[in-house]
Design an enzyme around this catalytic site. Structure first.
Site, PDB file in Angstrom:
ATOM      1  N   ASP A  46       1.004  -1.104   0.094  1.00 46.60           N
ATOM      2  CA  ASP A  46       0.202   0.091   0.100  1.00 46.60           C
ATOM      3  C   ASP A  46       0.372   1.613   0.369  1.00 46.60           C
ATOM      4  OD1 ASP A  46      -1.645  -2.143   0.519  1.00 46.60           O
ATOM      5  OD2 ASP A  46      -2.102  -0.894   2.980  1.00 46.60           O
ATOM      6  N   TRP A  70       6.554 -10.569   1.044  1.00 44.65           N
ATOM      7  CA  TRP A  70       6.185  -9.361   2.050  1.00 44.65           C
ATOM      8  C   TRP A  70       6.541  -9.786   3.688  1.00 44.65           C
ATOM      9  CZ3 TRP A  70       3.303  -9.726   7.375  1.00 44.65           C
ATOM     10  CH2 TRP A  70       2.786  -8.836   7.526  1.00 44.65           C
ATOM     11  N   PHE A 102       2.213  -0.910  10.007  1.00 42.73           N
ATOM     12  CA  PHE A 102       1.709  -1.161   8.569  1.00 42.73           C
ATOM     13  C   PHE A 102       1.140  -0.007   8.522  1.00 42.73           C
ATOM     14  CE2 PHE A 102      -0.530  -5.329   9.161  1.00 42.73           C
ATOM     15  CZ  PHE A 102       0.685  -5.740   9.481  1.00 42.73           C
ATOM     16  N   ASP A 172      -4.653   0.994   9.715  1.00 39.85           N
ATOM     17  CA  ASP A 172      -5.109   1.698   8.790  1.00 39.85           C
ATOM     18  C   ASP A 172      -5.729   2.970   8.768  1.00 39.85           C
ATOM     19  OD1 ASP A 172      -3.870  -0.203   7.467  1.00 39.85           O
ATOM     20  OD2 ASP A 172      -5.793  -0.912   6.291  1.00 39.85           O
ATOM     21  N   GLU A 224     -10.363  -2.584   4.914  1.00 41.59           N
ATOM     22  CA  GLU A 224      -9.264  -1.976   5.013  1.00 41.59           C
ATOM     23  C   GLU A 224      -8.670  -0.595   4.134  1.00 41.59           C
ATOM     24  OE1 GLU A 224      -6.272  -6.076   5.393  1.00 41.59           O
ATOM     25  OE2 GLU A 224      -6.448  -5.245   3.349  1.00 41.59           O
TER      26      GLU A 224
HETATM   27  C1  FRU Z   1      -3.769  -3.360   3.146  1.00 41.03           C
HETATM   28  C2  FRU Z   1      -2.745  -4.780   4.098  1.00 41.03           C
HETATM   29  C3  FRU Z   1      -2.766  -3.327   5.347  1.00 41.03           C
HETATM   30  C4  FRU Z   1      -2.011  -3.719   6.089  1.00 41.03           C
HETATM   31  C5  FRU Z   1      -1.213  -3.168   5.519  1.00 41.03           C
HETATM   32  C6  FRU Z   1      -0.265  -4.128   5.989  1.00 41.03           C
HETATM   33  O1  FRU Z   1      -3.009  -3.922   1.904  1.00 41.03           O
HETATM   34  O2  FRU Z   1      -3.317  -5.365   4.957  1.00 41.03           O
HETATM   35  O3  FRU Z   1      -5.048  -3.503   6.192  1.00 41.03           O
HETATM   36  O4  FRU Z   1      -1.735  -2.035   7.094  1.00 41.03           O
HETATM   37  O5  FRU Z   1      -1.785  -3.874   4.158  1.00 41.03           O
HETATM   38  O6  FRU Z   1       0.895  -4.658   4.419  1.00 41.03           O
END
Ligand code: FRU
Length: 501
Positions: A46, A70, A102, A172, A224
């Site tokens: 993101d 990730w 995050f 978020d 999200e």
């Molecule tokens: C969305 C997400 C968010 C989170 C982030 C973690 O893509 O799952 O909700 O903050 O990615 O990398």
């Protein structure tokens, strides 16, 4: 023999140095986006903390500083003067101990409401989700960090977290200054409950719950990356509030998607409208997720949205190296209202990159001249939409193409990437559709990069973003229609200059 070994290892060394250098400077690897931001190397998801401050647009992004999968989530950082040419800077906020950083946002604290700034000098404050996993127990909380040097270095607030509901899923935060109420406003997600919770604060440190929105609309996945923003109306249409919410998995296109609601916000509560067009998808393709808007844009500028051009279904499998993940093209938002109802209009920002313009004037030919290789942009208008289906194919060779078209019988606009190149996962080959508005113009604008096609149709009221991994970077553009006769078309084509000068 020893000499030979020394020589080959020297050569290997020089070669790997060259590779590292080119990987870091040339942005010329296979599939490397030329008009979309991607990190030099490693994983991104993101966009975070989009903010304009002192002449710079800041793009922070979910980033793994150690690899191309990730993990170790931290905030990467890039800056730009025009939203297109980005310069990547060192990691802004790094994972610390067992806490990953995050998604979240960055606010400009003008009045030193936080006490973090030097009086009289506005500073940047990041509001992010801290994600901890202690002995298998996950806890997500909202936290602050601030920067006194234009986002280059960040200090965590000593009394973090500022919001803790003792929950595993609470993330978020999207924070902005509410001018009318004279306080900070936060929209933050309770993903499993399908709720966006609104909070207010005088100083970003103490928060008062205002209201909840949801469940509503589509609830087939986690909610999200909410974003609440004001979007100006075109012509007589008044400014409206838009609440955008990411949904993953379970979006209608499969995997990750983004729904929006248009409505009113009275300072406490978001109430969606019920008229046609008040609920829709900011993108009907598969690859635009967790888009957020910029804070603190100069007065009079329309909101600008940037998303992660990807889908959690196959994000870990993109065949790119040494980076994995890229951002969508920035788009300016407005609202239009016509006989079909309301709609968010998205206008991609590309003008500064355009070159080698060619006008297409009432062409009756099948092939559109002047297109040779990505990146390029095409704007096509079909003035006499009489055929039941028609559109354009972007070919990379005889057997591979991506098709974008209108199907008037089925009342849909579609983008079909089933023949576009590498199928990187089972969910990748796809044909996604959007509802066709019979009374809006039949037009398509395409931004074709080395590993994506972004389509904007019907005056930007439909956006469809897809990754593609073609076998070749040669392009040809051909029109088609149900009858076999090329549809009449007018429009423009441009080559686009690479953003990596
Ligand atoms: C969305 C997400 C968010 C989170 C982030 C973690 O893509 O799952 O909700 O903050 O990615 O990398």
């Amino acid at each position: 023999m020893a000499f030979f070994r020394l020589n080959t290892s020297l050569a290997a060394c020089a070669f790997s140095l060259l590779l590292t250098l080119t990987a870091q400077t040339a942005y010329q690897e296979r599939y490397r986006p030329q008009v979309h931001f991607s990190p030099r190397k490693h994983w991104t998801n993101d966009p975070n903390g989009l903010v304009y401050f002192k002449g710079e647009y800041h793009l922070f992004f979910q980033f793994n500083p150690f690899g191309d999968q990730w993990g170790h989530m931290s905030w990467g950082h890039a800056v730009s003067h025009d939203l297109l040419h980005w310069r990547q800077l060192p990691v802004a906020i790094a994972e610390m101990g067992n806490e990953m950083v995050f998604t979240g946002s960055v606010a400009v604290d003008r009045g030193n409401t936080t006490g973090f700034c030097v009086t009289g000098k506005p500073c940047l404050v990041a509001v992010y989700t801290g994600h901890r996993n202690v002995a298998g127990e996950v806890r997500q909380t909202q936290n602050l960090a601030y920067s006194l040097d234009q986002g280059r270095t960040w200090t965590r607030y000593a009394a973090n977290p500022v919001l803790d509901l003792h929950m595993a899923d609470f993330r978020d935060p999207s924070v902005s200054w509410d001018e009318r109420e004279g306080h900070w406003l936060m929209a933050v997600s309770l993903p499993k409950e399908h709720k966006v919770r609104f909070y207010a604060s005088p100083d970003l440190k103490t928060w008062t719950q205002l209201s909840d929105f949801g469940p509503a609309g589509d609830v087939d996945g986690d909610w999200e990356c909410p974003d609440l923003l004001r979007v100006p109306g075109e012509k007589q249409t008044p400014e409206l509030w838009m609440l955008k919410i990411g949904l993953n998995p379970g979006a209608p296109q499969g995997g990750s998607g983004e729904q929006y609601f248009l409505g009113g916000f009275d300072g406490k509560r978001f109430v969606p409208f019920t008229q046609p067009g008040s609920h829709g998808w900011t993108n009907y393709g598969k690859d635009d997720y967790c888009a957020i808007s910029f804070n603190n844009l100069p007065r009079g500028q329309q909101p600008v949205l940037i998303g992660w051009m990807n889908n959690w279904q196959y994000a870990s499998k993109l065949p790119t190296s040494p980076w994995r993940g890229q951002m969508s093209i920035p788009r300016r938002l407005s609202i239009i209202e016509d006989s079909e109802g309301l709609r968010v209009r998205q206008q991609p920002i590309t003008a500064p990159l355009r070159t080698a313009h060619r006008a297409i004037r009432q062409s009756e030919a099948t092939q559109i001249p002047g297109i040779h290789k990505a990146p390029f942009e095409v704007d096509l208008h079909f003035p006499h939409a009489s055929e039941s289906s028609f559109g354009v194919r972007v070919y990379t060779d005889e057997e591979h193409w991506t098709e974008i078209g209108f199907d008037r019988d089925k009342r849909e606009i579609y983008l079909d990437r089933r023949h576009s190149g590498k199928a990187i996962s089972q969910e990748f080959p796809s044909r996604t559709t959007a509802p066709l508005a019979q009374n809006r113009d039949y037009d398509i604008r395409l931004i074709v990069d080395r590993s994506s096609i972004e389509a904007f149709a019907q005056n930007g009221t439909i956006a469809m973003t897809h990754l593609i991994f073609p076998w070749s970077q040669r392009n040809r553009l051909k029109l088609f229609s149900a009858s076999g006769k090329p549809p009449a078309v007018t429009g423009d084509t441009w080559e686009l200059r690479s953003i990596w000068r």
